[in-house]
Design an enzyme around this catalytic site. Structure first.
Site, short mmCIF file in Angstrom:
data_model
loop_
_atom_site.label_atom_id
_atom_site.label_comp_id
_atom_site.label_asym_id
_atom_site.label_seq_id
_atom_site.Cartn_x
_atom_site.Cartn_y
_atom_site.Cartn_z
N TYR A 176 0.81 -1.22 0.00
CA TYR A 176 0.00 0.00 0.00
C TYR A 176 0.84 1.27 0.00
CZ TYR A 176 0.42 -0.44 5.14
OH TYR A 176 0.88 -0.59 6.43
N LYS A 189 6.56 2.70 5.68
CA LYS A 189 6.91 1.58 4.80
C LYS A 189 7.50 2.07 3.48
CE LYS A 189 5.69 -1.82 7.50
NZ LYS A 189 6.68 -2.77 7.99
#
Length: 187
Positions: A60, A75
């Site tokens: 994502y 991330k």
């Protein structure tokens, strides 16, 4: 070998997120990955070099996910850090790669205990199912193995084709503020 799996997550919309909530997730993932990787590299360089690092990210980072601005940013930083560390440490024979995972049900995910919900979620992916934890492990082991000795600075996406689904045929979008759960429910 080093397997970095630093991370945490909980849903909160960006406009409702406090500085402490932002830092609680970004510090775990970014700082944890950076400091452990740097210490690993120092030790491997002192020992004469060589080694492999596999970092944990999420798919994502490219698509976003409601209530995950803190986690997606952290991330994404890990994906960039992977590339930077691979360049920094290539002369020492240290390979650095990353796995960007899609949905892998686990004990703390929304649908982990409900087989019917997991099956419904899986049907949304081109592969026809959600990820299995052992598959994540296999990909990570591959990236650390001699079979991937020519691979460094890469991020391998393992998401059952979810990135394709989001582009080709997504379910109807419901704004996060109108959902019962920020992360939504299985269709």
């Amino acid at each position: 070998l080093l397997a970095n799996n630093a991370g945490g997550n909980y849903p909160v919309l960006a406009e409702a997120m406090s500085p402490g909530q932002w830092r609680s997730i970004t510090r775990i993932a970014i700082d944890g990955t950076f400091f452990v990787s740097s210490e690993f590299a120092r030790r491997r360089i002192a020992a004469g070099g060589g080694g492999a690092i596999v970092n944990n990210s999420a798919q994502y980072v490219w698509s976003g996910f409601p209530g995950d601005a803190h986690s997606a940013a952290a991330k994404a930083a890990i994906v960039s850090m992977t590339t930077a560390h691979a360049a920094d440490w290539k002369a020492h024979g240290i390979r650095v790669n990353c796995v960007a995972a899609g949905f892998f049900p686990h004990e703390r995910s929304n649908a982990s205990d409900d087989a019917e919900s997991v099956a419904r979620l899986g049907a949304m992916f081109p592969l026809g199912r959600v990820g299995r934890t052992r598959e994540f492990g296999w990909v990570s082991a591959f990236l650390c193995s001699p079979f991937a000795s020519g691979v460094t600075g890469e991020t391998l996406v393992i998401d059952g084709g979810d990135r394709l689904r989001r582009q080709l045929m997504s379910p109807a979008f419901v704004p996060p503020r109108e959902r019962d759960s920020i992360w939504g429910v299985a269709p």
